[in-house]
Structures are given as C-alpha cells and as structure tokens.
Design a protein around this motif. Structure first.
Motif, PDB file in Angstrom:
ATOM      1  N   ALA A 220      -1.744  16.991   2.835  1.00  0.00           N
ATOM      2  CA  ALA A 220      -2.074  15.643   2.368  1.00  0.00           C
ATOM      3  C   ALA A 220      -1.120  14.610   2.955  1.00  0.00           C
ATOM      4  O   ALA A 220      -1.546  13.544   3.429  1.00  0.00           O
ATOM      5  CB  ALA A 220      -2.035  15.599   0.839  1.00  0.00           C
TER       6      ALA A 220
ATOM      7  N   GLY B  86       0.121  19.875  -0.492  1.00  0.00           N
ATOM      8  CA  GLY B  86       0.905  18.634  -0.403  1.00  0.00           C
ATOM      9  C   GLY B  86       1.306  18.328   1.025  1.00  0.00           C
ATOM     10  O   GLY B  86       1.288  17.170   1.452  1.00  0.00           O
TER      11      GLY B  86
ATOM     12  N   ALA C 264       0.777  11.469  -7.264  1.00  0.00           N
ATOM     13  CA  ALA C 264      -0.494  11.326  -6.553  1.00  0.00           C
ATOM     14  C   ALA C 264      -1.238  12.654  -6.489  1.00  0.00           C
ATOM     15  O   ALA C 264      -2.466  12.702  -6.649  1.00  0.00           O
ATOM     16  CB  ALA C 264      -0.244  10.783  -5.146  1.00  0.00           C
ATOM     17  N   ALA C 265      -0.517  13.737  -6.267  1.00  0.00           N
ATOM     18  CA  ALA C 265      -1.148  15.056  -6.210  1.00  0.00           C
ATOM     19  C   ALA C 265      -1.709  15.439  -7.568  1.00  0.00           C
ATOM     20  O   ALA C 265      -2.815  15.984  -7.660  1.00  0.00           O
ATOM     21  CB  ALA C 265      -0.140  16.098  -5.736  1.00  0.00           C
TER      22      ALA C 265
ATOM     23  N   THR D 146      -9.620   9.309  -8.845  1.00  0.00           N
ATOM     24  CA  THR D 146      -8.522   9.041  -7.907  1.00  0.00           C
ATOM     25  C   THR D 146      -9.052   8.479  -6.602  1.00  0.00           C
ATOM     26  O   THR D 146      -8.432   7.611  -5.987  1.00  0.00           O
ATOM     27  CB  THR D 146      -7.723  10.331  -7.637  1.00  0.00           C
ATOM     28  OG1 THR D 146      -7.295  10.884  -8.875  1.00  0.00           O
ATOM     29  CG2 THR D 146      -6.499  10.035  -6.773  1.00  0.00           C
TER      30      THR D 146
ATOM     31  N   HIS E 231      -5.820  13.070  -2.318  1.00  0.00           N
ATOM     32  CA  HIS E 231      -4.365  12.936  -2.374  1.00  0.00           C
ATOM     33  C   HIS E 231      -3.864  12.154  -1.159  1.00  0.00           C
ATOM     34  O   HIS E 231      -3.046  11.230  -1.283  1.00  0.00           O
ATOM     35  CB  HIS E 231      -3.735  14.333  -2.424  1.00  0.00           C
ATOM     36  CG  HIS E 231      -2.246  14.337  -2.524  1.00  0.00           C
ATOM     37  ND1 HIS E 231      -1.493  15.478  -2.366  1.00  0.00           N
ATOM     38  CD2 HIS E 231      -1.350  13.337  -2.735  1.00  0.00           C
ATOM     39  CE1 HIS E 231      -0.231  15.192  -2.493  1.00  0.00           C
ATOM     40  NE2 HIS E 231      -0.097  13.891  -2.713  1.00  0.00           N
TER      41      HIS E 231
ATOM     42  N   GLU F 126       4.947  12.137  -6.162  1.00  0.00           N
ATOM     43  CA  GLU F 126       4.359  13.424  -6.523  1.00  0.00           C
ATOM     44  C   GLU F 126       3.221  13.278  -7.528  1.00  0.00           C
ATOM     45  O   GLU F 126       2.352  14.142  -7.628  1.00  0.00           O
ATOM     46  CB  GLU F 126       5.435  14.349  -7.092  1.00  0.00           C
ATOM     47  CG  GLU F 126       6.381  14.911  -6.027  1.00  0.00           C
ATOM     48  CD  GLU F 126       7.367  15.907  -6.611  1.00  0.00           C
ATOM     49  OE1 GLU F 126       7.341  16.082  -7.851  1.00  0.00           O
ATOM     50  OE2 GLU F 126       8.152  16.477  -5.840  1.00  0.00           O
TER      51      GLU F 126
ATOM     52  N   GLU G 255      -9.604  17.478  -3.381  1.00  0.00           N
ATOM     53  CA  GLU G 255      -8.317  17.095  -3.975  1.00  0.00           C
ATOM     54  C   GLU G 255      -7.275  16.760  -2.915  1.00  0.00           C
ATOM     55  O   GLU G 255      -6.477  15.830  -3.079  1.00  0.00           O
ATOM     56  CB  GLU G 255      -7.789  18.227  -4.865  1.00  0.00           C
ATOM     57  CG  GLU G 255      -8.608  18.485  -6.117  1.00  0.00           C
ATOM     58  CD  GLU G 255      -9.837  19.348  -5.836  1.00  0.00           C
ATOM     59  OE1 GLU G 255     -10.056  19.694  -4.655  1.00  0.00           O
ATOM     60  OE2 GLU G 255     -10.553  19.666  -6.793  1.00  0.00           O
TER      61      GLU G 255
ATOM     62  N   ALA H  18      -4.900  13.528  -8.179  1.00  0.00           N
ATOM     63  CA  ALA H  18      -6.003  14.033  -7.357  1.00  0.00           C
ATOM     64  C   ALA H  18      -6.557  15.337  -7.913  1.00  0.00           C
ATOM     65  O   ALA H  18      -7.771  15.574  -7.882  1.00  0.00           O
ATOM     66  CB  ALA H  18      -5.534  14.225  -5.918  1.00  0.00           C
ATOM     67  N   GLN H  19      -5.699  16.180  -8.439  1.00  0.00           N
ATOM     68  CA  GLN H  19      -6.143  17.456  -8.994  1.00  0.00           C
ATOM     69  C   GLN H  19      -6.834  17.271 -10.340  1.00  0.00           C
ATOM     70  O   GLN H  19      -7.821  17.947 -10.637  1.00  0.00           O
ATOM     71  CB  GLN H  19      -4.949  18.402  -9.142  1.00  0.00           C
ATOM     72  CG  GLN H  19      -4.348  18.847  -7.819  1.00  0.00           C
ATOM     73  CD  GLN H  19      -3.039  19.602  -7.994  1.00  0.00           C
ATOM     74  OE1 GLN H  19      -2.558  19.762  -9.110  1.00  0.00           O
ATOM     75  NE2 GLN H  19      -2.467  20.052  -6.897  1.00  0.00           N
TER      76      GLN H  19
ATOM     77  N   ASP I  12       0.961  24.773  -3.954  1.00  0.00           N
ATOM     78  CA  ASP I  12       0.992  23.310  -3.964  1.00  0.00           C
ATOM     79  C   ASP I  12       1.697  22.767  -2.723  1.00  0.00           C
ATOM     80  O   ASP I  12       1.360  21.686  -2.239  1.00  0.00           O
ATOM     81  CB  ASP I  12       1.691  22.806  -5.226  1.00  0.00           C
ATOM     82  CG  ASP I  12       0.885  23.087  -6.480  1.00  0.00           C
ATOM     83  OD1 ASP I  12      -0.339  23.318  -6.366  1.00  0.00           O
ATOM     84  OD2 ASP I  12       1.486  23.080  -7.584  1.00  0.00           O
TER      85      ASP I  12
END
Length: 236
Positions: free
Chosen positions: A135, A132, A187-188, A198, A165, A185, A161, A191-192, A128
């Motif tokens: 992104a 992240g 937001a991730a 999203t 994100h 956080e 994703e 998106a997933q 992740d």
C-alpha cells in the motif's frame, strides 16, 4: 514400412474392429479401435499417393502432432519456471518480513502474485507488513508502481483493502506531508474495517487536494488518490 505392409496392417485393423464390435465389452474402448483403423487407413492412402517407404518426417499430420506436443511441453516448462520464480519471490518477501527490512525495499513486477502465494501458504492470512508495504509503495509510486499502467493493474490484482489503503495514504500525503508513517497506521485499520467507506473518504480527500492545487495553480506531481481506488468502491 511400404504400401504393401501398410495395407496388410490396415486389414488387420479392420479385422480387429469387426471383432470388437461383436463383443460389447471390447466395443467400449474409448474409440481406440476406430482411431487405430483410421490411422492405418490414412497411412495406406498416403503411401499409395507418394510411393516408397513411410517416413514420419515427411508426414505432415505426424509433424503437426509433434509440433503441438513440443509446444505443450514448452508451455509446461514455462509454467513450472513461473511457479518456481513465484515461490522464490514469496520466500524472499517472507524472509524480509522476518528480518524487519521489507519496508526498505521496493516492490517489483509480479509481487501482487507473490502476495497471493504468501496468503495461500498462511491460510489466506497475509501478514500486515506485506499489505502495508504494498500500500505504501503504491501510494508513493515506488518500484514498478512508478508506471501508471502498473498501478492500474495492481488495483485489479490486489485486495480492495490494500488499494483503498494506498488511496487514503496518497491523499493524506498531500494534506499532511510531514505526518510520520506510524501516525498513518490508522489508514490500514480503516481500510480493513470499512473498505467502501474508506474509498469514499479517500476520494473526497483527493478532490479536496485537487481543488486546492487548482486554486494555487500547482501543476507539480499530483498523485491522485482516486486513481488507486477500485472502480466498484469509488464514488460518493
């Protein structure tokens, strides 16, 4: 080799070809006999026209074949170098993740491929922290993402994703510029869980940002979130 010697070799090739055709098990040699005969025939004709001894350096066909082989070897070396550089960069990113300092670095060209390599190594489970990081960099236009063309390319190279994100982070950065990174956080996770939904949310927020900027006459640095949403996910 003289023309006489080449002619003798051609006769031998003719004989071998006839013998091969008489034996079914020898006839199926992948065309090697025919190719050998054709080559001796070509060399014999070449020497008949030029005279003197055979010189591979003056044989255009041979030189073309050598040039093709050299180009293929160069391409293989270049590909091996590219793969080694990719592996080295993937190693470096993984080390930065382990040292918990990846967030403080900026991505560079080719890191999308490095992410793919990391995913391949781990059974397609990218950390992740890596997704992240990319992104956030994409949303903030850090590193090579300062170039709009690089951001466009990234939308095709990165998973949906990650791009979604980034788009959501970009829109939220305008609506809540003082928001802490840890607060964002979610937001991730959004998106997933639902990249398409999203993406629609990010586009809606980006439109709100653009409308607010237009109403206030703000013509500053506008980082439109929709530019980072993959085409197949965009639209409301």
């Amino acid at each position: 080799m003289t023309h006489t010697e080449a002619a003798a070799a051609l006769e031998n090739a003719k004989f071998d070809r006839r013998q091969d055709l008489r034996h079914e098990e020898s006839a199926d040699d992948g065309g090697r006999g025919e190719a050998e005969f054709a080559e001796w025939e070509r060399i014999t004709q070449l020497l008949a026209a030029t005279g003197g001894a055979y010189d591979p350096g003056a044989d255009a066909v041979v030189q073309d074949e050598l040039a093709v082989e050299a180009a293929a070897a160069e391409a293989r070396e270049a590909e091996q170098l590219r793969l080694q550089q990719l592996a080295d960069r993937a190693d470096e990113i993984e080390r930065l993740v382990q040292e918990d300092v990846l967030a403080g670095t900026e991505p560079r060209e080719g890191d999308e491929a490095a992410r793919h390599e990391i995913a391949r190594r781990s059974g397609w489970q990218t950390p992740d922290a890596v997704d992240g990081w990319l992104a956030h960099a994409l949303a903030a236009h850090l590193g090579h993402y300062a170039d709009p063309a690089a951001r466009t390319v990234a939308a095709d190279l990165l998973p949906a994703e990650v791009s979604v994100h980034a788009a959501l982070l970009s829109a939220l950065a305008h609506l809540a510029p003082a928001a802490d990174v840890e607060i964002l956080e979610f937001a991730a996770r959004l998106a997933q869980a639902g990249p398409h939904a999203t993406a629609q949310l990010a586009e809606l927020l980006a439109q709100a940002v653009a409308a607010e900027a237009g109403a206030s006459g703000d013509r500053g640095d506008s980082r439109c979130a929709t530019s980072q949403v993959p085409d197949h996910l965009g639209g409301t």
